[in-house]
Write a protein that holds these residues in place. Structure first.
Motif, PDB file in Angstrom:
ATOM      1  N   GLU A   2       0.829  -1.207   0.000  1.00 28.17           N
ATOM      2  CA  GLU A   2       0.000   0.000   0.000  1.00 28.17           C
ATOM      3  C   GLU A   2       0.867   1.261   0.000  1.00 28.17           C
ATOM      4  O   GLU A   2       0.558   2.228  -0.699  1.00 28.17           O
ATOM      5  N   GLU A  40      -9.858  -2.729  13.661  1.00 23.20           N
ATOM      6  CA  GLU A  40      -9.843  -2.191  12.302  1.00 23.20           C
ATOM      7  C   GLU A  40      -9.974  -0.673  12.271  1.00 23.20           C
ATOM      8  O   GLU A  40      -9.252   0.010  11.538  1.00 23.20           O
ATOM      9  N   GLU A  41     -10.893  -0.113  13.054  1.00 21.97           N
ATOM     10  CA  GLU A  41     -11.081   1.343  13.069  1.00 21.97           C
ATOM     11  C   GLU A  41      -9.828   2.049  13.561  1.00 21.97           C
ATOM     12  O   GLU A  41      -9.400   3.044  12.996  1.00 21.97           O
ATOM     13  N   LYS A  44      -7.029   1.780  10.911  1.00 16.57           N
ATOM     14  CA  LYS A  44      -7.263   2.709   9.796  1.00 16.57           C
ATOM     15  C   LYS A  44      -6.909   4.130  10.200  1.00 16.57           C
ATOM     16  O   LYS A  44      -6.298   4.877   9.431  1.00 16.57           O
ATOM     17  N   LYS A  47      -3.060   4.427  10.579  1.00 14.77           N
ATOM     18  CA  LYS A  47      -2.436   4.373   9.252  1.00 14.77           C
ATOM     19  C   LYS A  47      -2.615   5.709   8.523  1.00 14.77           C
ATOM     20  O   LYS A  47      -1.684   6.230   7.930  1.00 14.77           O
ATOM     21  N   SER A  48      -3.805   6.270   8.608  1.00 14.70           N
ATOM     22  CA  SER A  48      -4.063   7.551   7.952  1.00 14.70           C
ATOM     23  C   SER A  48      -3.210   8.666   8.549  1.00 14.70           C
ATOM     24  O   SER A  48      -2.684   9.515   7.828  1.00 14.70           O
ATOM     25  N   CYS A  73      -4.643   8.051  19.180  1.00 19.68           N
ATOM     26  CA  CYS A  73      -5.389   6.988  18.500  1.00 19.68           C
ATOM     27  C   CYS A  73      -5.281   5.661  19.238  1.00 19.68           C
ATOM     28  O   CYS A  73      -6.247   4.899  19.304  1.00 19.68           O
ATOM     29  N   CYS A  78     -12.964   1.589  19.050  1.00 20.27           N
ATOM     30  CA  CYS A  78     -13.724   1.624  17.804  1.00 20.27           C
ATOM     31  C   CYS A  78     -14.896   2.610  17.881  1.00 20.27           C
ATOM     32  O   CYS A  78     -15.094   3.417  16.987  1.00 20.27           O
ATOM     33  N   ARG A  85     -15.768  10.279  13.549  1.00 22.60           N
ATOM     34  CA  ARG A  85     -16.021  10.321  12.099  1.00 22.60           C
ATOM     35  C   ARG A  85     -17.425  10.831  11.792  1.00 22.60           C
ATOM     36  O   ARG A  85     -17.634  11.547  10.817  1.00 22.60           O
ATOM     37  N   THR A 172      -9.024  11.043   8.590  1.00 21.86           N
ATOM     38  CA  THR A 172      -9.914  10.877   7.438  1.00 21.86           C
ATOM     39  C   THR A 172      -9.218  11.144   6.104  1.00 21.86           C
ATOM     40  O   THR A 172      -9.805  10.925   5.045  1.00 21.86           O
ATOM     41  N   TYR A 174      -6.669   9.635   4.560  1.00 29.80           N
ATOM     42  CA  TYR A 174      -6.312   8.449   3.757  1.00 29.80           C
ATOM     43  C   TYR A 174      -7.221   7.265   4.055  1.00 29.80           C
ATOM     44  O   TYR A 174      -6.757   6.168   4.273  1.00 29.80           O
ATOM     45  N   GLU A 175      -8.508   7.502   4.041  1.00 33.25           N
ATOM     46  CA  GLU A 175      -9.455   6.401   4.278  1.00 33.25           C
ATOM     47  C   GLU A 175      -9.627   5.576   3.023  1.00 33.25           C
ATOM     48  O   GLU A 175      -9.601   6.016   1.936  1.00 33.25           O
TER      49      GLU A 175
END
Length: 175
Positions: A2, A40-41, A44, A47-48, A73, A78, A85, A172, A174-175
């Motif tokens: 990625e 996962e949330e 993400k 990572k963003s 973070c 979650c 968001r 948000t 790089y979602e």
């Protein structure tokens, strides 16, 4: 893979680990993956934040802030991230389920109901559960009345603090 794709698209630098802040942020991301069962949330979001900090137009202050935001973070769950968001979406006019752009009018129960409808579960109590954590982490503003019935209707960011606004901007991107 990625990261390579983002490099090819010109979104992040080829030498994205050149500085110590970049390396620290990357280390925090890898450490999270290695030490915890990744949510996962949260993954993400982290990572963003990391990708934002190594983007082509990232400044030195973005890198410093990214490291701090990664730490925040890691402390969010979650539900906290979903709530953030939802606030961000509503703030930017992206509402779902035919919800009009809210006019909170300072009533906390209305704010909670709108957010829970936007998320889709319609459970205001679930929002209130996560609201407390976000208030304690200084990401959203406190309710203004002693009985917790009111919120500041003058909030320009639908209760997001400046820190909360920046965090949402980073998570948000790089979602």
């Amino acid at each position: 893979k990625e990261i390579r794709q983002y490099q090819e698209e010109g979104k992040i630098k080829d030498n994205y680990l050149e500085g110590p802040r970049d390396q620290q942020s990357f280390y925090e991301l890898l450490k999270y993956i290695d030490e915890e069962v990744p949510d996962e949330e949260r993954f993400k979001a982290m990572k963003s934040v990391f990708l934002f900090s190594v983007s082509r137009d990232a400044k030195d202050e973005d890198k410093v802030l990214a490291y701090e935001l990664l730490q925040i973070c890691r402390q969010l769950n979650c539900g906290d991230l979903i709530l953030l968001r939802a606030i961000w979406d509503i703030l930017h006019g992206r509402t779902v389920q035919n919800i009009e752009q809210p006019k909170y009018q300072g009533v906390a129960s209305e704010w909670v109901a709108i957010i829970s409808k936007h998320i889709g579960h319609g459970l205001p109590q679930l929002i209130e559960r996560h609201e407390d954590n976000l208030i304690n982490m200084k990401l959203i503003l406190r309710r203004v009345l002693p009985d917790r019935s009111g919120i500041s209707s003058s909030s320009t960011h639908h209760r997001l603090t400046l820190l909360g606004y920046k965090l949402c901007e980073y998570i948000t991107k790089y979602e």
